[in-house]
Design a protein around this motif. Structure first.
Motif, PDB file in Angstrom:
ATOM      1  N   GLN A  50       7.840   0.410   6.916  1.00  0.00           N
ATOM      2  CA  GLN A  50       7.052   0.838   5.769  1.00  0.00           C
ATOM      3  C   GLN A  50       7.696   0.308   4.493  1.00  0.00           C
ATOM      4  OE1 GLN A  50       6.333   5.050   5.820  1.00  0.00           O
ATOM      5  NE2 GLN A  50       6.294   5.094   8.048  1.00  0.00           N
ATOM      6  N   VAL A  51       6.914  -0.372   3.685  1.00  0.00           N
ATOM      7  CA  VAL A  51       7.407  -0.964   2.448  1.00  0.00           C
ATOM      8  C   VAL A  51       6.628  -0.374   1.289  1.00  0.00           C
ATOM      9  CG1 VAL A  51       7.771  -3.089   1.162  1.00  0.00           C
ATOM     10  CG2 VAL A  51       7.986  -3.088   3.650  1.00  0.00           C
ATOM     11  N   ARG A  52       7.333   0.210   0.357  1.00  0.00           N
ATOM     12  CA  ARG A  52       6.707   0.804  -0.830  1.00  0.00           C
ATOM     13  C   ARG A  52       6.717  -0.239  -1.940  1.00  0.00           C
ATOM     14  NH1 ARG A  52       6.369   6.682  -2.083  1.00  0.00           N
ATOM     15  NH2 ARG A  52       6.138   6.864  -4.330  1.00  0.00           N
ATOM     16  N   SER A  53       5.558  -0.625  -2.422  1.00  0.00           N
ATOM     17  CA  SER A  53       5.472  -1.697  -3.414  1.00  0.00           C
ATOM     18  C   SER A  53       4.887  -1.158  -4.704  1.00  0.00           C
ATOM     19  CB  SER A  53       4.609  -2.846  -2.885  1.00  0.00           C
ATOM     20  OG  SER A  53       3.297  -2.420  -2.642  1.00  0.00           O
ATOM     21  N   GLY A  54       4.811  -2.031  -5.712  1.00  0.00           N
ATOM     22  CA  GLY A  54       4.324  -1.639  -7.024  1.00  0.00           C
ATOM     23  C   GLY A  54       2.812  -1.623  -7.096  1.00  0.00           C
ATOM     24  N   PRO A  55       2.270  -1.485  -8.301  1.00  0.00           N
ATOM     25  CA  PRO A  55       0.819  -1.423  -8.469  1.00  0.00           C
ATOM     26  C   PRO A  55       0.150  -2.728  -8.080  1.00  0.00           C
ATOM     27  CG  PRO A  55       1.911  -1.605 -10.600  1.00  0.00           C
ATOM     28  CD  PRO A  55       2.991  -1.376  -9.579  1.00  0.00           C
ATOM     29  N   LEU A  56      -1.155  -2.658  -7.875  1.00  0.00           N
ATOM     30  CA  LEU A  56      -1.910  -3.827  -7.448  1.00  0.00           C
ATOM     31  C   LEU A  56      -1.881  -4.925  -8.500  1.00  0.00           C
ATOM     32  CD1 LEU A  56      -5.059  -1.972  -6.056  1.00  0.00           C
ATOM     33  CD2 LEU A  56      -3.109  -2.821  -4.777  1.00  0.00           C
ATOM     34  N   ASP A  57      -1.778  -6.156  -8.026  1.00  0.00           N
ATOM     35  CA  ASP A  57      -1.779  -7.318  -8.913  1.00  0.00           C
ATOM     36  C   ASP A  57      -3.136  -8.002  -8.790  1.00  0.00           C
ATOM     37  OD1 ASP A  57      -1.406  -9.624 -10.309  1.00  0.00           O
ATOM     38  OD2 ASP A  57       0.165 -10.444  -9.014  1.00  0.00           O
ATOM     39  N   PRO A  58      -4.013  -7.909  -9.798  1.00  0.00           N
ATOM     40  CA  PRO A  58      -5.343  -8.510  -9.680  1.00  0.00           C
ATOM     41  C   PRO A  58      -5.307 -10.005  -9.412  1.00  0.00           C
ATOM     42  CG  PRO A  58      -5.244  -7.017 -11.553  1.00  0.00           C
ATOM     43  CD  PRO A  58      -3.837  -7.187 -11.057  1.00  0.00           C
ATOM     44  N   LEU A  59      -4.347 -10.725  -9.978  1.00  0.00           N
ATOM     45  CA  LEU A  59      -4.275 -12.157  -9.757  1.00  0.00           C
ATOM     46  C   LEU A  59      -3.889 -12.495  -8.323  1.00  0.00           C
ATOM     47  CD1 LEU A  59      -2.597 -13.521 -13.009  1.00  0.00           C
ATOM     48  CD2 LEU A  59      -4.978 -13.688 -12.313  1.00  0.00           C
ATOM     49  N   ALA A  60      -3.228 -11.595  -7.644  1.00  0.00           N
ATOM     50  CA  ALA A  60      -2.783 -11.875  -6.291  1.00  0.00           C
ATOM     51  C   ALA A  60      -3.937 -11.820  -5.306  1.00  0.00           C
ATOM     52  CB  ALA A  60      -1.687 -10.904  -5.866  1.00  0.00           C
TER      53      ALA A  60
ATOM     54  N   GLN B 196      -7.647   5.272   8.376  1.00  0.00           N
ATOM     55  CA  GLN B 196      -6.839   5.308   9.580  1.00  0.00           C
ATOM     56  C   GLN B 196      -6.759   3.894  10.125  1.00  0.00           C
ATOM     57  OE1 GLN B 196      -8.426   8.242  12.280  1.00  0.00           O
ATOM     58  NE2 GLN B 196      -8.158   9.933  10.836  1.00  0.00           N
ATOM     59  N   VAL B 197      -5.529   3.416  10.343  1.00  0.00           N
ATOM     60  CA  VAL B 197      -5.284   2.026  10.708  1.00  0.00           C
ATOM     61  C   VAL B 197      -4.778   1.960  12.143  1.00  0.00           C
ATOM     62  CG1 VAL B 197      -3.966  -0.047  10.151  1.00  0.00           C
ATOM     63  CG2 VAL B 197      -4.740   1.475   8.310  1.00  0.00           C
ATOM     64  N   PRO B 198      -5.363   1.112  12.983  1.00  0.00           N
ATOM     65  CA  PRO B 198      -4.877   0.993  14.358  1.00  0.00           C
ATOM     66  C   PRO B 198      -3.490   0.379  14.398  1.00  0.00           C
ATOM     67  CG  PRO B 198      -6.510  -0.694  13.912  1.00  0.00           C
ATOM     68  CD  PRO B 198      -6.512   0.217  12.727  1.00  0.00           C
ATOM     69  N   THR B 199      -2.712   0.744  15.382  1.00  0.00           N
ATOM     70  CA  THR B 199      -1.384   0.155  15.554  1.00  0.00           C
ATOM     71  C   THR B 199      -1.536  -1.194  16.245  1.00  0.00           C
ATOM     72  OG1 THR B 199      -1.127   1.331  17.648  1.00  0.00           O
ATOM     73  CG2 THR B 199      -0.244   2.394  15.666  1.00  0.00           C
ATOM     74  N   VAL B 200      -0.866  -2.188  15.712  1.00  0.00           N
ATOM     75  CA  VAL B 200      -0.932  -3.546  16.242  1.00  0.00           C
ATOM     76  C   VAL B 200       0.487  -4.079  16.349  1.00  0.00           C
ATOM     77  CG1 VAL B 200      -1.763  -5.901  15.834  1.00  0.00           C
ATOM     78  CG2 VAL B 200      -3.206  -3.941  15.210  1.00  0.00           C
ATOM     79  N   ASP B 201       0.820  -4.670  17.483  1.00  0.00           N
ATOM     80  CA  ASP B 201       2.165  -5.227  17.674  1.00  0.00           C
ATOM     81  C   ASP B 201       2.462  -6.277  16.612  1.00  0.00           C
ATOM     82  OD1 ASP B 201       2.554  -3.669  19.895  1.00  0.00           O
ATOM     83  OD2 ASP B 201       1.992  -5.230  21.340  1.00  0.00           O
ATOM     84  N   GLY B 202       3.619  -6.155  15.979  1.00  0.00           N
ATOM     85  CA  GLY B 202       4.046  -7.132  14.984  1.00  0.00           C
ATOM     86  C   GLY B 202       3.481  -6.905  13.609  1.00  0.00           C
ATOM     87  N   MET B 203       2.668  -5.868  13.419  1.00  0.00           N
ATOM     88  CA  MET B 203       2.054  -5.625  12.109  1.00  0.00           C
ATOM     89  C   MET B 203       3.016  -4.873  11.193  1.00  0.00           C
ATOM     90  SD  MET B 203      -1.480  -3.627  11.103  1.00  0.00           S
ATOM     91  CE  MET B 203      -0.778  -1.981  11.296  1.00  0.00           C
ATOM     92  N   GLU B 204       3.089  -5.312   9.962  1.00  0.00           N
ATOM     93  CA  GLU B 204       3.876  -4.638   8.930  1.00  0.00           C
ATOM     94  C   GLU B 204       2.923  -3.958   7.961  1.00  0.00           C
ATOM     95  OE1 GLU B 204       6.565  -6.008   5.129  1.00  0.00           O
ATOM     96  OE2 GLU B 204       6.813  -7.126   6.994  1.00  0.00           O
ATOM     97  N   LEU B 205       3.190  -2.704   7.677  1.00  0.00           N
ATOM     98  CA  LEU B 205       2.342  -1.939   6.767  1.00  0.00           C
ATOM     99  C   LEU B 205       3.031  -1.790   5.423  1.00  0.00           C
ATOM    100  CD1 LEU B 205      -0.102  -0.104   6.136  1.00  0.00           C
ATOM    101  CD2 LEU B 205       1.217   1.800   7.116  1.00  0.00           C
ATOM    102  N   ARG B 206       2.381  -2.239   4.378  1.00  0.00           N
ATOM    103  CA  ARG B 206       2.920  -2.129   3.019  1.00  0.00           C
ATOM    104  C   ARG B 206       1.964  -1.288   2.184  1.00  0.00           C
ATOM    105  NH1 ARG B 206       5.003  -8.307   1.555  1.00  0.00           N
ATOM    106  NH2 ARG B 206       6.426  -8.514   3.350  1.00  0.00           N
ATOM    107  N   MET B 207       2.482  -0.185   1.690  1.00  0.00           N
ATOM    108  CA  MET B 207       1.663   0.718   0.878  1.00  0.00           C
ATOM    109  C   MET B 207       1.791   0.341  -0.600  1.00  0.00           C
ATOM    110  SD  MET B 207       0.353   2.428   3.268  1.00  0.00           S
ATOM    111  CE  MET B 207      -0.603   3.539   2.232  1.00  0.00           C
ATOM    112  N   GLU B 208       0.667   0.306  -1.292  1.00  0.00           N
ATOM    113  CA  GLU B 208       0.647  -0.010  -2.712  1.00  0.00           C
ATOM    114  C   GLU B 208       0.619   1.304  -3.499  1.00  0.00           C
ATOM    115  OE1 GLU B 208      -0.622  -3.318  -4.138  1.00  0.00           O
ATOM    116  OE2 GLU B 208      -1.142  -4.373  -2.300  1.00  0.00           O
TER     117      GLU B 208
END
Length: 277
Positions: free
Chosen positions: A258-268, A100-112
């Motif tokens: 809400q941004v739906r992204s691809g799988p996790l990138d270990p190098l990132a 559970q993530v608190p809401t923060v002004d200006g925060m963008e949530l990106r789901m992997e």
């Protein structure tokens, strides 16, 4: 054999001399000197003895780990978390299932999301151009995971040609890494990251900070505060240690992109816990 042949006659002579009080004091002094010799069989070596330059007590890896585990005062900018759901105070939060993530002004949530399975594998909390990837894992009742995970992460990064340093942080020992990555021009660059870990009640929370906040104390403190407000929902089902606690996409919320992204990138963001378990 020569070493002991010298000692035996001397000890025999000392035993005879010790029959008088004056000689007994001298014998005791000789015994003390003999015990202090660097080559004494049972005595401790001196600073100039043969063990002084072996390097056995000063290996390179344990030293940073020992420094990194030193206790540091909890900053005033932190809340009491991250919390177990059973202890979390009331607050408006985004429900992601295991987190559970608190809401923060200006925060963008990106789901992997794993594109093959469709499973949500992590969440990225983006503020001011920096990103905090958060994931929660099951842990055994008897002990935490962060010490072992941190050691494995360090070894993995170094084996890939990167650098890793353990140091005290807002939540205890953390890992600062620079992982090699191939740039567009074909040359090798290095991507820095900051790994934070918190052992909770049958769970382990890992957070990875990347971006400008790595060099900006004020921005870093904003992310530390955010971590201290997270809530982990472990659930009561049986789970293997280091198994990812399931996440799901949040419902629509006004003002939250809400941004739906691809799988996790270990190098990132550094090697994933599933790669080193």
């Amino acid at each position: 054999m020569g070493l002991f042949s010298r000692r035996k006659p001397r000890r025999a002579e000392e035993a005879v001399d010790a029959e008088t009080p004056d000689r007994r004091d001298r014998a005791e002094e000789l015994d003390r000197r003999e015990a202090d010799r660097p080559d004494a069989a049972d005595g401790p070596g001196s600073a100039d003895g043969p063990d002084a330059d072996t390097g056995m007590e000063t290996s390179e890896e344990p030293a940073p780990e020992e420094d990194g585990t030193a206790a540091t005062p909890r900053g005033d900018h932190l809340e009491d978390g991250p919390y177990d759901v059973s202890e979390a105070p009331e607050e408006d939060r985004i429900d992601l299932g295991g987190l559970q993530v608190p809401t923060v002004d200006g925060m963008e949530l990106r789901m992997e999301v794993d594109q093959r399975s469709g499973a949500v594998t992590g969440a990225n909390l983006v503020l001011g151009g920096s990103s905090l990837q958060v994931q929660a894992f099951a842990a055994p009742k008897s002990r935490g995971l962060w010490e072992d995970v941190r050691s494995s992460l360090r070894d993995s990064v170094v084996s890939q040609g990167g650098t890793a340093e353990t140091r005290p942080g807002a939540f205890g020992p953390e890992l600062i890494t620079r992982l090699p990555v191939k740039r567009a021009d074909g040359r090798t660059g290095y991507r820095p990251a900051r790994f934070l870990g918190v052992d909770g009640r049958r769970w382990f929370l890992r957070a990875i900070l990347t971006g400008p906040a790595l060099g900006d104390t004020e921005q870093a403190r904003r992310f530390e505060t955010l971590v201290s407000r997270l809530v982990v929902v472990r659930g009561t089902g049986a789970m293997a240690p280091q198994e990812l606690i399931p996440l799901h996409l949040p419902g629509e919320r006004p003002g939250l992109e809400q941004v739906r992204s691809g799988p996790l990138d270990p190098l990132a963001r550094g090697p994933e816990i599933t790669e080193i378990g």
